[in-house]
Design a protein around this motif. Sequence first.
Motif, PDB file in Angstrom:
ATOM      1  N   GLN A   4       0.819  -0.984  -0.119  1.00  0.00           N
ATOM      2  CA  GLN A   4       0.289  -0.120  -0.052  1.00  0.00           C
ATOM      3  C   GLN A   4       0.775   1.537  -0.229  1.00  0.00           C
ATOM      4  N   LEU A   5       0.567   2.247  -1.041  1.00  0.00           N
ATOM      5  CA  LEU A   5       1.351   3.790  -1.105  1.00  0.00           C
ATOM      6  C   LEU A   5       0.862   4.308   0.496  1.00  0.00           C
ATOM      7  N   ALA A   6       0.976   5.175   0.179  1.00  0.00           N
ATOM      8  CA  ALA A   6       0.574   6.393   1.787  1.00  0.00           C
ATOM      9  C   ALA A   6       0.048   7.395   1.219  1.00  0.00           C
ATOM     10  N   PRO A   7      -0.983   7.981   1.679  1.00  0.00           N
ATOM     11  CA  PRO A   7      -1.961   8.757   1.083  1.00  0.00           C
ATOM     12  C   PRO A   7      -1.404   9.915   0.958  1.00  0.00           C
ATOM     13  N   THR A   8      -1.797  10.742  -0.965  1.00  0.00           N
ATOM     14  CA  THR A   8      -2.060  11.604  -1.056  1.00  0.00           C
ATOM     15  C   THR A   8      -1.410  13.474  -0.015  1.00  0.00           C
ATOM     16  N   ASP A  12      -4.313  14.579   2.450  1.00  0.00           N
ATOM     17  CA  ASP A  12      -3.881  14.734   3.871  1.00  0.00           C
ATOM     18  C   ASP A  12      -5.002  16.311   4.361  1.00  0.00           C
ATOM     19  N   LEU A  13      -5.125  17.206   2.433  1.00  0.00           N
ATOM     20  CA  LEU A  13      -5.618  18.384   2.575  1.00  0.00           C
ATOM     21  C   LEU A  13      -7.159  18.651   2.359  1.00  0.00           C
ATOM     22  N   SER A  14      -7.587  16.677   2.122  1.00  0.00           N
ATOM     23  CA  SER A  14      -9.642  17.053   2.014  1.00  0.00           C
ATOM     24  C   SER A  14      -9.525  15.870   3.728  1.00  0.00           C
ATOM     25  N   GLY A  15      -8.528  15.742   4.081  1.00  0.00           N
ATOM     26  CA  GLY A  15      -9.125  14.823   5.522  1.00  0.00           C
ATOM     27  C   GLY A  15      -8.606  15.696   6.457  1.00  0.00           C
ATOM     28  N   SER A  16      -7.932  17.095   6.620  1.00  0.00           N
ATOM     29  CA  SER A  16      -7.468  17.947   7.511  1.00  0.00           C
ATOM     30  C   SER A  16      -8.833  19.018   7.707  1.00  0.00           C
ATOM     31  N   ASP A  17      -8.578  19.326   9.430  1.00  0.00           N
ATOM     32  CA  ASP A  17      -9.647  20.263   9.495  1.00  0.00           C
ATOM     33  C   ASP A  17      -9.583  21.906  10.024  1.00  0.00           C
ATOM     34  N   ARG A  18      -7.364  22.066   8.854  1.00  0.00           N
ATOM     35  CA  ARG A  18      -6.973  23.403   9.487  1.00  0.00           C
ATOM     36  C   ARG A  18      -5.960  23.081   8.181  1.00  0.00           C
ATOM     37  N   PRO A 213      -7.861  23.723  -3.216  1.00  0.00           N
ATOM     38  CA  PRO A 213      -6.386  24.030  -2.012  1.00  0.00           C
ATOM     39  C   PRO A 213      -5.949  25.122  -2.652  1.00  0.00           C
ATOM     40  N   VAL A 214      -5.472  25.789  -1.937  1.00  0.00           N
ATOM     41  CA  VAL A 214      -4.024  26.681  -2.621  1.00  0.00           C
ATOM     42  C   VAL A 214      -2.691  27.212  -1.105  1.00  0.00           C
ATOM     43  N   GLY A 215      -2.190  27.292  -1.714  1.00  0.00           N
ATOM     44  CA  GLY A 215      -1.418  27.430  -1.000  1.00  0.00           C
ATOM     45  C   GLY A 215      -0.269  28.293  -1.014  1.00  0.00           C
ATOM     46  N   VAL A 216       0.140  29.153  -0.454  1.00  0.00           N
ATOM     47  CA  VAL A 216       1.569  30.469  -0.275  1.00  0.00           C
ATOM     48  C   VAL A 216       2.960  30.123   0.162  1.00  0.00           C
ATOM     49  N   ASN A 217       4.017  30.366   0.061  1.00  0.00           N
ATOM     50  CA  ASN A 217       5.079  30.770   0.339  1.00  0.00           C
ATOM     51  C   ASN A 217       5.064  32.302   1.084  1.00  0.00           C
ATOM     52  N   ALA A 218       5.772  31.638   3.209  1.00  0.00           N
ATOM     53  CA  ALA A 218       5.144  33.083   3.519  1.00  0.00           C
ATOM     54  C   ALA A 218       6.145  32.759   4.748  1.00  0.00           C
ATOM     55  N   PHE A 219       7.270  33.069   4.852  1.00  0.00           N
ATOM     56  CA  PHE A 219       8.198  32.902   5.668  1.00  0.00           C
ATOM     57  C   PHE A 219       8.103  34.123   7.102  1.00  0.00           C
ATOM     58  N   ASN A 220       7.925  35.192   6.664  1.00  0.00           N
ATOM     59  CA  ASN A 220       7.113  35.750   7.794  1.00  0.00           C
ATOM     60  C   ASN A 220       5.979  35.430   8.650  1.00  0.00           C
TER      61      ASN A 220
END
Length: 268
Positions: A4-8, A12-18, A213-220
């Motif tokens: 079995q391979l790991a979940p994608t 992870d994103l669809s199953g997360s509440d945060r 889902p949408v992500g972003v890079n933000a070091f600050n």
Amino acid sequence: MPLQLAPTFRDDLSGSDRPLVGMWVCSGSPLIAEICAGSGLDWLLIDGEHSPIGLESILAQLQAVAGYPVTPLVRAPSGDTVLIKQFLDLGVQNLLVPMVNTREEARHVVSAVRYPPRGVRGVGSALARAARWNRVDDYLGRADEYVSLFVQIETADAVANAAEIASVDGVDGAFVGPSDLAASMGLLGQQEHPDVVAAVESAIRTIVETGKPVGVNAFNPRMAERYLAAGATFVLVGADVALLARSSEALAAEYIPAETDDTPRASY
């Protein structure tokens, strides 16, 4: 028994509440990748675009982090079909493709990750870690389940086309890159310029409206919180090389006296 391979990352994103929080791994070191994997963060971005990383290095880093509860997302240097095939075959399950500016370019990379007749991915599962050398049951028929695809929105044109790009079937999400976006807007190095921030927030809102889902890079941290408030569902908040650079500079500043004159130090 079939493997079995790991979940994608899509799973992870669809199953997360945060929102999911991650960091870059740019050093090319499997050891550092493993250290970061045990940090407690949700995900790592192994960078094949701006880092000294080739296929063997990516493979070693994937193997190094496989035993930890963290999801690796790997950034390809481009949307080249051959490169994508190689990345997927060595076991990359979560792929990020940079500089996707149009719906047509998004369709191209979707085709590159899918087997015929729905795409153009070359068939080599019996030879590849992706299918664990054909130990994953029906890998060819289920490959779409095992691979998630994310594209980068990092130019002014891409922001304008964000809805069309994110809506392409097979694109599982988008990642906004403020650095290249700033450059494309004539504001090189000014990722926190009000116009750049407004463009990032506009892209986030647009992509959220497509249901992706949408992500972003933000070091600050202040910017990370702002983008999360705008609707970002995953965020990068640091990088291995940046953390090492800043921490080593802090050590030097603490323990080495400041120069008292303008005489340069000897170099050997």
